[in-house]
Design a protein around this motif. Structure first.
Motif, mmCIF file in Angstrom:
data_model
loop_
_atom_site.group_PDB
_atom_site.id
_atom_site.type_symbol
_atom_site.label_atom_id
_atom_site.label_comp_id
_atom_site.label_asym_id
_atom_site.label_seq_id
_atom_site.Cartn_x
_atom_site.Cartn_y
_atom_site.Cartn_z
ATOM 1 N N LYS A 126 -14.490 19.349 4.683
ATOM 2 C CA LYS A 126 -13.802 20.519 4.125
ATOM 3 C C LYS A 126 -12.477 20.152 3.462
ATOM 4 C CE LYS A 126 -15.756 23.347 7.850
ATOM 5 N NZ LYS A 126 -15.440 24.149 9.066
ATOM 6 N N LEU A 127 -12.179 18.856 3.389
ATOM 7 C CA LEU A 127 -10.895 18.398 2.865
ATOM 8 C C LEU A 127 -11.082 17.532 1.618
ATOM 9 C CD1 LEU A 127 -9.363 17.290 6.298
ATOM 10 C CD2 LEU A 127 -9.056 19.506 5.146
ATOM 11 N N SER A 128 -9.986 17.280 0.926
ATOM 12 C CA SER A 128 -9.994 16.345 -0.197
ATOM 13 C C SER A 128 -8.671 15.598 -0.200
ATOM 14 C CB SER A 128 -10.200 17.071 -1.533
ATOM 15 O OG SER A 128 -9.115 17.935 -1.806
ATOM 16 N N ALA A 129 -8.668 14.410 -0.786
ATOM 17 C CA ALA A 129 -7.471 13.565 -0.755
ATOM 18 C C ALA A 129 -7.272 12.860 -2.091
ATOM 19 C CB ALA A 129 -7.591 12.530 0.366
ATOM 20 N N ASP A 130 -6.010 12.527 -2.363
ATOM 21 C CA ASP A 130 -5.691 11.753 -3.565
ATOM 22 C C ASP A 130 -6.061 10.292 -3.382
ATOM 23 O OD1 ASP A 130 -4.245 13.817 -5.217
ATOM 24 O OD2 ASP A 130 -3.030 13.881 -3.399
ATOM 25 N N LYS A 131 -5.723 9.742 -2.210
ATOM 26 C CA LYS A 131 -5.961 8.317 -1.966
ATOM 27 C C LYS A 131 -6.497 8.109 -0.552
ATOM 28 C CE LYS A 131 -2.332 6.435 -5.015
ATOM 29 N NZ LYS A 131 -1.694 7.691 -5.467
ATOM 30 N N ARG A 142 6.954 6.016 7.588
ATOM 31 C CA ARG A 142 8.037 6.571 8.412
ATOM 32 C C ARG A 142 9.407 6.288 7.811
ATOM 33 N NH1 ARG A 142 7.465 8.636 13.483
ATOM 34 N NH2 ARG A 142 9.718 8.413 13.676
ATOM 35 N N GLN A 143 9.537 5.166 7.111
ATOM 36 C CA GLN A 143 10.831 4.748 6.590
ATOM 37 C C GLN A 143 11.083 5.231 5.158
ATOM 38 O OE1 GLN A 143 11.349 0.438 7.240
ATOM 39 N NE2 GLN A 143 9.691 0.532 8.739
ATOM 40 N N MET A 144 10.078 5.871 4.543
ATOM 41 C CA MET A 144 10.191 6.275 3.142
ATOM 42 C C MET A 144 10.709 7.702 3.008
ATOM 43 S SD MET A 144 6.650 4.454 1.857
ATOM 44 C CE MET A 144 6.885 4.763 0.094
ATOM 45 N N LYS A 145 11.292 7.990 1.856
ATOM 46 C CA LYS A 145 11.906 9.294 1.599
ATOM 47 C C LYS A 145 10.952 10.169 0.781
ATOM 48 C CE LYS A 145 15.714 7.961 3.590
ATOM 49 N NZ LYS A 145 16.106 8.485 4.918
ATOM 50 N N PHE A 146 10.075 10.860 1.455
ATOM 51 C CA PHE A 146 9.196 11.830 0.805
ATOM 52 C C PHE A 146 9.755 13.235 1.033
ATOM 53 C CE2 PHE A 146 6.135 8.392 1.795
ATOM 54 C CZ PHE A 146 5.643 8.165 0.509
ATOM 55 N N GLU A 147 9.621 14.084 0.012
ATOM 56 C CA GLU A 147 9.927 15.494 0.232
ATOM 57 C C GLU A 147 8.798 16.149 1.015
ATOM 58 O OE1 GLU A 147 11.112 17.765 -3.108
ATOM 59 O OE2 GLU A 147 12.653 16.328 -3.753
ATOM 60 N N SER A 148 7.565 15.754 0.676
ATOM 61 C CA SER A 148 6.402 16.249 1.421
ATOM 62 C C SER A 148 5.256 15.261 1.257
ATOM 63 C CB SER A 148 5.978 17.632 0.920
ATOM 64 O OG SER A 148 5.491 17.551 -0.403
ATOM 65 N N LEU A 149 4.445 15.177 2.292
ATOM 66 C CA LEU A 149 3.280 14.294 2.284
ATOM 67 C C LEU A 149 2.301 14.802 3.329
ATOM 68 C CD1 LEU A 149 2.159 11.551 1.099
ATOM 69 C CD2 LEU A 149 3.053 10.479 3.182
ATOM 70 N N THR A 150 1.022 14.788 2.986
ATOM 71 C CA THR A 150 -0.018 15.144 3.950
ATOM 72 C C THR A 150 -0.848 13.900 4.257
ATOM 73 O OG1 THR A 150 -0.156 17.431 3.171
ATOM 74 C CG2 THR A 150 -2.026 16.591 4.424
ATOM 75 N N ALA A 174 0.829 -1.205 0.000
ATOM 76 C CA ALA A 174 0.000 0.000 0.000
ATOM 77 C C ALA A 174 0.863 1.254 0.000
ATOM 78 C CB ALA A 174 -0.939 -0.013 1.200
ATOM 79 N N ALA A 175 1.882 1.282 0.856
ATOM 80 C CA ALA A 175 2.739 2.463 0.960
ATOM 81 C C ALA A 175 3.456 2.743 -0.355
ATOM 82 C CB ALA A 175 3.750 2.275 2.092
ATOM 83 N N ALA A 176 3.759 1.681 -1.110
ATOM 84 C CA ALA A 176 4.452 1.855 -2.395
ATOM 85 C C ALA A 176 3.601 2.598 -3.423
ATOM 86 C CB ALA A 176 4.863 0.485 -2.945
ATOM 87 N N LEU A 177 2.297 2.694 -3.187
ATOM 88 C CA LEU A 177 1.394 3.388 -4.110
ATOM 89 C C LEU A 177 1.351 4.892 -3.866
ATOM 90 C CD1 LEU A 177 -1.661 0.937 -4.021
ATOM 91 C CD2 LEU A 177 0.124 1.062 -5.763
ATOM 92 N N ILE A 178 1.917 5.336 -2.765
ATOM 93 C CA ILE A 178 1.831 6.748 -2.384
ATOM 94 C C ILE A 178 2.901 7.558 -3.112
ATOM 95 C CG2 ILE A 178 1.958 8.386 -0.467
ATOM 96 C CD1 ILE A 178 1.070 6.092 1.383
ATOM 97 N N GLY A 179 2.481 8.648 -3.755
ATOM 98 C CA GLY A 179 3.404 9.504 -4.471
ATOM 99 C C GLY A 179 3.817 10.712 -3.642
ATOM 100 N N ASP A 180 5.000 11.214 -3.929
ATOM 101 C CA ASP A 180 5.495 12.392 -3.228
ATOM 102 C C ASP A 180 4.559 13.574 -3.456
ATOM 103 O OD1 ASP A 180 7.319 13.709 -1.614
ATOM 104 O OD2 ASP A 180 8.546 14.372 -3.287
ATOM 105 N N GLY A 181 4.276 14.319 -2.399
ATOM 106 C CA GLY A 181 3.429 15.488 -2.485
ATOM 107 C C GLY A 181 1.943 15.216 -2.411
ATOM 108 N N GLU A 182 1.554 13.951 -2.289
ATOM 109 C CA GLU A 182 0.132 13.608 -2.254
ATOM 110 C C GLU A 182 -0.485 13.884 -0.883
ATOM 111 O OE1 GLU A 182 -0.691 10.221 -5.610
ATOM 112 O OE2 GLU A 182 -0.235 9.505 -3.588
#
Length: 269
Positions: free
Chosen positions: A179-184, A126-134, A100-108
């Motif tokens: 009031k929010l929206s999400a990619d996944k 926690r172990q992945m290298k994202f520049e940013s993630l919400t 599942a975590a492998a499906l997450i893109g940077d900045g999503e």
């Protein structure tokens, strides 16, 4: 100098917790286990194993039998505490969390629902290298897993705390989420029946989960194969509303085919 009793106590406690988790996993894999068998496997006394089994039986993680243990009775519509869920099918949940975590893109922006499988996704993040993630979540334990990471913004929904799942639900949680929206959305489920749909024991949780689906562009259900064919009290959504399912390779072929026929992309790990 040898450590003081107070400094060594946490290590011993963690070792006991890890051993009991492995005992549950072994009993579920083998279908049964004797005290002598477990004592030999873990290199400890029969007395210690009996104590472990008594503790696990009291928390419904296994069923105590004469001279050993059997797997816990299948889950029904009741709400099993999260700390018990985490002892069940742990290796499968770990693989699901990794996929599942492998499906997450940077900045999503992603939503992590509460649950024993979704918390494994948080541990992978926690172990992945994202520049940013919400990460949006209604789960206290998931928020804590991701706290203290400067590149991850955690948005916690408010609401009524459910002690069994460490999750927040109710009108306040729904108002914040609306009031929010999400990619996944990574949705944890207690039951998935191809006819009835995705279910959970708690009506407030079901209502919040349905809103999570509405505010997300993609819905990914994550669960171990024991949940297939199970039904709980409250329906979250029909299976046709799911974009993807990630489960383990022990899933029955008939159930997997039913999901694929409904247009759901199924990943087996």
């Amino acid at each position: 100098m040898s450590p003081s009793p107070s400094s060594s106590a946490p290590t011993k406690r963690l070792l006991a917790e890890e051993r009991r988790r492995l005992i549950v996993e072994y009993v579920e894999t083998q279908g049964r286990a004797t005290v002598d068998e477990l004592a030999g496997r873990f290199g400890i006394s029969a007395v210690t194993i009996r104590n472990d089994l008594e503790q696990l039986a009291r928390s419904s993680a296994i069923t105590r039998a004469h001279g050993g243990a059997l797997p816990a009775a299948p889950a029904s519509a009741h709400d099993t505490p999260l700390n018990i869920k985490e002892t069940r099918y742990h290796s499968q949940k770990l693989r699901i969390g990794q996929a599942a975590a492998a499906l997450i893109g940077d900045g999503e922006t992603v939503i992590l629902d509460s649950g024993s499988t979704t918390v494994e996704i948080a541990r992978q993040i926690r172990q992945m290298k994202f520049e940013s993630l919400t990460v949006i979540t209604n789960a206290l334990n998931i928020a804590l897993e991701l706290s203290g990471l400067s590149h991850i913004r955690v948005m916690m929904l408010g609401g009524l705390l459910r002690g069994t799942s460490y999750s927040l639900v109710g009108p306040d949680a729904e108002q914040a989420l609306s009031k929010l929206s999400a990619d996944k959305l990574f949705l944890g489920v207690d039951g998935l029946d191809p006819v009835i749909g995705v279910t959970t024991p708690d009506p407030l949780e079901a209502s919040l989960n349905a809103l999570m689906i509405r505010v997300s562009r993609e819905t990914i259900a994550v669960f171990d194969a024991s949940k297939l064919g199970q039904r709980s009290l409250s329906v979250i959504t029909p299976v046709q509303q799911l974009h993807r399912v990630i489960t383990d390779t022990s899933a029955e072929a008939k159930a997997v085919e039913s999901l694929r026929t409904a247009g759901v992309d199924v990943t087996l790990v």
